[in-house]
Design a protein around this motif. Structure first.
Motif, PDB file in Angstrom:
ATOM      1  N   ASP A 283       0.830  -1.207   0.000  1.00  0.00           N
ATOM      2  CA  ASP A 283       0.000   0.000   0.000  1.00  0.00           C
ATOM      3  C   ASP A 283       0.864   1.256   0.000  1.00  0.00           C
ATOM      4  OD1 ASP A 283      -2.839   0.651  -0.070  1.00  0.00           O
ATOM      5  OD2 ASP A 283      -2.512   1.659   1.851  1.00  0.00           O
ATOM      6  N   ILE A 284       2.004   1.214   0.665  1.00  0.00           N
ATOM      7  CA  ILE A 284       2.934   2.342   0.614  1.00  0.00           C
ATOM      8  C   ILE A 284       3.469   2.517  -0.813  1.00  0.00           C
ATOM      9  CG2 ILE A 284       5.226   3.141   1.337  1.00  0.00           C
ATOM     10  CD1 ILE A 284       4.626   1.992   4.120  1.00  0.00           C
ATOM     11  N   LEU A 285       3.860   1.412  -1.453  1.00  0.00           N
ATOM     12  CA  LEU A 285       4.367   1.498  -2.826  1.00  0.00           C
ATOM     13  C   LEU A 285       3.329   2.068  -3.779  1.00  0.00           C
ATOM     14  CD1 LEU A 285       6.312  -1.886  -3.108  1.00  0.00           C
ATOM     15  CD2 LEU A 285       7.299   0.414  -2.999  1.00  0.00           C
ATOM     16  N   GLU A 286       2.057   1.799  -3.514  1.00  0.00           N
ATOM     17  CA  GLU A 286       0.976   2.322  -4.357  1.00  0.00           C
ATOM     18  C   GLU A 286       0.870   3.847  -4.273  1.00  0.00           C
ATOM     19  OE1 GLU A 286      -2.414   0.751  -6.017  1.00  0.00           O
ATOM     20  OE2 GLU A 286      -0.511   0.110  -6.869  1.00  0.00           O
TER      21      GLU A 286
ATOM     22  N   LEU B 204       3.596   5.751  -4.371  1.00  0.00           N
ATOM     23  CA  LEU B 204       4.810   6.257  -5.010  1.00  0.00           C
ATOM     24  C   LEU B 204       4.737   5.989  -6.515  1.00  0.00           C
ATOM     25  CD1 LEU B 204       7.395   4.790  -2.451  1.00  0.00           C
ATOM     26  CD2 LEU B 204       6.445   7.110  -2.466  1.00  0.00           C
ATOM     27  N   GLY B 205       5.636   6.583  -7.279  1.00  0.00           N
ATOM     28  CA  GLY B 205       5.729   6.308  -8.704  1.00  0.00           C
ATOM     29  C   GLY B 205       4.561   6.825  -9.519  1.00  0.00           C
ATOM     30  N   ALA B 206       4.452   6.310 -10.742  1.00  0.00           N
ATOM     31  CA  ALA B 206       3.409   6.758 -11.664  1.00  0.00           C
ATOM     32  C   ALA B 206       2.020   6.462 -11.124  1.00  0.00           C
ATOM     33  CB  ALA B 206       3.608   6.096 -13.030  1.00  0.00           C
ATOM     34  N   VAL B 207       1.850   5.297 -10.522  1.00  0.00           N
ATOM     35  CA  VAL B 207       0.547   4.943  -9.958  1.00  0.00           C
ATOM     36  C   VAL B 207       0.181   5.898  -8.820  1.00  0.00           C
ATOM     37  CG1 VAL B 207      -0.670   3.202  -8.576  1.00  0.00           C
ATOM     38  CG2 VAL B 207       0.526   2.528 -10.655  1.00  0.00           C
ATOM     39  N   GLY B 208       1.132   6.207  -7.971  1.00  0.00           N
ATOM     40  CA  GLY B 208       0.868   7.139  -6.882  1.00  0.00           C
ATOM     41  C   GLY B 208       0.466   8.515  -7.393  1.00  0.00           C
ATOM     42  N   ILE B 209       1.117   8.966  -8.462  1.00  0.00           N
ATOM     43  CA  ILE B 209       0.768  10.254  -9.064  1.00  0.00           C
ATOM     44  C   ILE B 209      -0.650  10.212  -9.618  1.00  0.00           C
ATOM     45  CG2 ILE B 209       1.307  11.864 -10.934  1.00  0.00           C
ATOM     46  CD1 ILE B 209       4.275  10.872 -10.623  1.00  0.00           C
ATOM     47  N   LEU B 210      -0.956   9.180 -10.397  1.00  0.00           N
ATOM     48  CA  LEU B 210      -2.290   9.059 -10.989  1.00  0.00           C
ATOM     49  C   LEU B 210      -3.377   9.005  -9.915  1.00  0.00           C
ATOM     50  CD1 LEU B 210      -1.598   6.506 -13.851  1.00  0.00           C
ATOM     51  CD2 LEU B 210      -2.374   8.869 -14.134  1.00  0.00           C
ATOM     52  N   ARG B 211      -3.148   8.209  -8.877  1.00  0.00           N
ATOM     53  CA  ARG B 211      -4.156   8.066  -7.828  1.00  0.00           C
ATOM     54  C   ARG B 211      -4.407   9.391  -7.115  1.00  0.00           C
ATOM     55  NH1 ARG B 211      -2.847   4.019  -3.577  1.00  0.00           N
ATOM     56  NH2 ARG B 211      -5.081   4.116  -3.132  1.00  0.00           N
TER      57      ARG B 211
ATOM     58  N   ALA C 212      10.816   0.334  -4.464  1.00  0.00           N
ATOM     59  CA  ALA C 212      10.561   1.750  -4.193  1.00  0.00           C
ATOM     60  C   ALA C 212      11.525   2.656  -4.948  1.00  0.00           C
ATOM     61  CB  ALA C 212      10.660   2.023  -2.691  1.00  0.00           C
ATOM     62  N   GLY C 213      12.768   2.201  -5.178  1.00  0.00           N
ATOM     63  CA  GLY C 213      13.768   3.058  -5.818  1.00  0.00           C
ATOM     64  C   GLY C 213      13.322   3.640  -7.148  1.00  0.00           C
ATOM     65  N   PRO C 214      12.959   2.820  -8.118  1.00  0.00           N
ATOM     66  CA  PRO C 214      12.507   3.356  -9.409  1.00  0.00           C
ATOM     67  C   PRO C 214      11.234   4.195  -9.289  1.00  0.00           C
ATOM     68  CG  PRO C 214      13.079   1.029  -9.598  1.00  0.00           C
ATOM     69  CD  PRO C 214      13.087   1.355  -8.141  1.00  0.00           C
ATOM     70  N   ARG C 215      10.346   3.787  -8.411  1.00  0.00           N
ATOM     71  CA  ARG C 215       9.107   4.562  -8.228  1.00  0.00           C
ATOM     72  C   ARG C 215       9.413   5.944  -7.664  1.00  0.00           C
ATOM     73  NH1 ARG C 215       4.018   1.015  -7.214  1.00  0.00           N
ATOM     74  NH2 ARG C 215       4.594  -0.938  -8.229  1.00  0.00           N
ATOM     75  N   LEU C 216      10.347   5.993  -6.740  1.00  0.00           N
ATOM     76  CA  LEU C 216      10.705   7.271  -6.138  1.00  0.00           C
ATOM     77  C   LEU C 216      11.369   8.186  -7.157  1.00  0.00           C
ATOM     78  CD1 LEU C 216      10.567   8.781  -3.475  1.00  0.00           C
ATOM     79  CD2 LEU C 216      12.800   7.805  -2.873  1.00  0.00           C
ATOM     80  N   GLN C 217      12.168   7.639  -8.051  1.00  0.00           N
ATOM     81  CA  GLN C 217      12.774   8.437  -9.112  1.00  0.00           C
ATOM     82  C   GLN C 217      11.705   9.078  -9.994  1.00  0.00           C
ATOM     83  OE1 GLN C 217      15.450   5.787 -11.169  1.00  0.00           O
ATOM     84  NE2 GLN C 217      17.163   6.250  -9.809  1.00  0.00           N
ATOM     85  N   ILE C 218      10.695   8.293 -10.348  1.00  0.00           N
ATOM     86  CA  ILE C 218       9.599   8.807 -11.173  1.00  0.00           C
ATOM     87  C   ILE C 218       8.857   9.920 -10.441  1.00  0.00           C
ATOM     88  CG2 ILE C 218       7.335   8.219 -12.153  1.00  0.00           C
ATOM     89  CD1 ILE C 218       8.539   5.417 -12.745  1.00  0.00           C
ATOM     90  N   LEU C 219       8.562   9.688  -9.169  1.00  0.00           N
ATOM     91  CA  LEU C 219       7.820  10.678  -8.387  1.00  0.00           C
ATOM     92  C   LEU C 219       8.621  11.965  -8.227  1.00  0.00           C
ATOM     93  CD1 LEU C 219       5.442  11.593  -6.706  1.00  0.00           C
ATOM     94  CD2 LEU C 219       6.334  10.236  -4.788  1.00  0.00           C
TER      95      LEU C 219
END
Length: 199
Positions: free
Chosen positions: A126-129, A131-138, A179-186
């Motif tokens: 749920d934390i990973l959700e 972050l990243g592109a999905v976190g931005i969209l949500r 989390a690393g790649p997701r955090l880079q995107i965010l």
């Protein structure tokens, strides 16, 4: 197999109740992500499935308060913990597993302290959700329709806080690796938004 029936019943219920409809996609994605985090560790797949699908029923329109004042004080986790046992019984979910589902739901927020593998997998997924592109969209999809995100500026503040605070709260090595790649995107998105807003 019997478990197919109650899994279909749970998914069908969430599909019908998810309002706004885009809230439905979080549950199947979260379940698959939580399983991915488990790697070779043992866990009860029925418990993880039910917890992933039912953990957010308290955020659906029709389940949460409509009054803004009441909504600001709303505890959607407490609502899910209260409602899930009856739903699971209705869907003929194994009775002996219901307490484990409730416990995983109870501790799924970043502030939670999971007491089981299923709870840890659910919480980190749920934390990973967030972050990243999905976190931005949500987050940006809620702007203007969620009391927490009246403006894009407020949404950006939440995303910035997520980027700064959430990665350190992950418990699993497998989650930290994702989390690393997701955090880079965010962070790239936040930097671009700040740059374009300044221009």
């Amino acid at each position: 197999m019997p478990h197919i029936n109650y899994r279909h019943a749970i998914a069908d219920y969430i599909r019908a109740q998810a309002n706004p409809p885009d809230k439905f996609t979080h549950q199947p994605r979260l379940y698959e992500l939580a399983k991915q985090l488990a790697q070779n560790q043992p866990f009860d797949d029925d418990v993880l499935y039910a917890a992933a699908w039912l953990h957010d029923i308290g955020v659906f329109i029709g389940h949460r308060p409509e009054d803004p004042v009441a909504l600001a004080k709303w505890d959607n986790v407490a609502y899910a913990v209260r409602e899930a046992p009856g739903l699971l019984q209705r869907f003929s979910f194994p009775t002996q597993k219901i307490p484990a589902v409730i416990e995983a739901i109870r501790t799924h927020l970043p502030s939670g302290k999971p007491t089981s593998f299923e709870g840890i997998f659910l919480r980190d997924a749920d934390i990973l959700e967030q972050l990243g592109a999905v976190g931005i969209l949500r987050t940006v999809s809620k702007v203007g329709r969620d009391s927490r995100f009246i403006t894009f500026e407020r949404a950006l503040r939440v995303l910035q806080r997520n980027a700064e605070l959430l990665p350190a709260q992950l418990q699993l090595d497998s989650a930290r690796a994702l989390a690393g790649p997701r955090l880079q995107i965010l962070n790239a998105f936040l930097s671009a938004a700040k740059s374009e807003n300044a221009g």
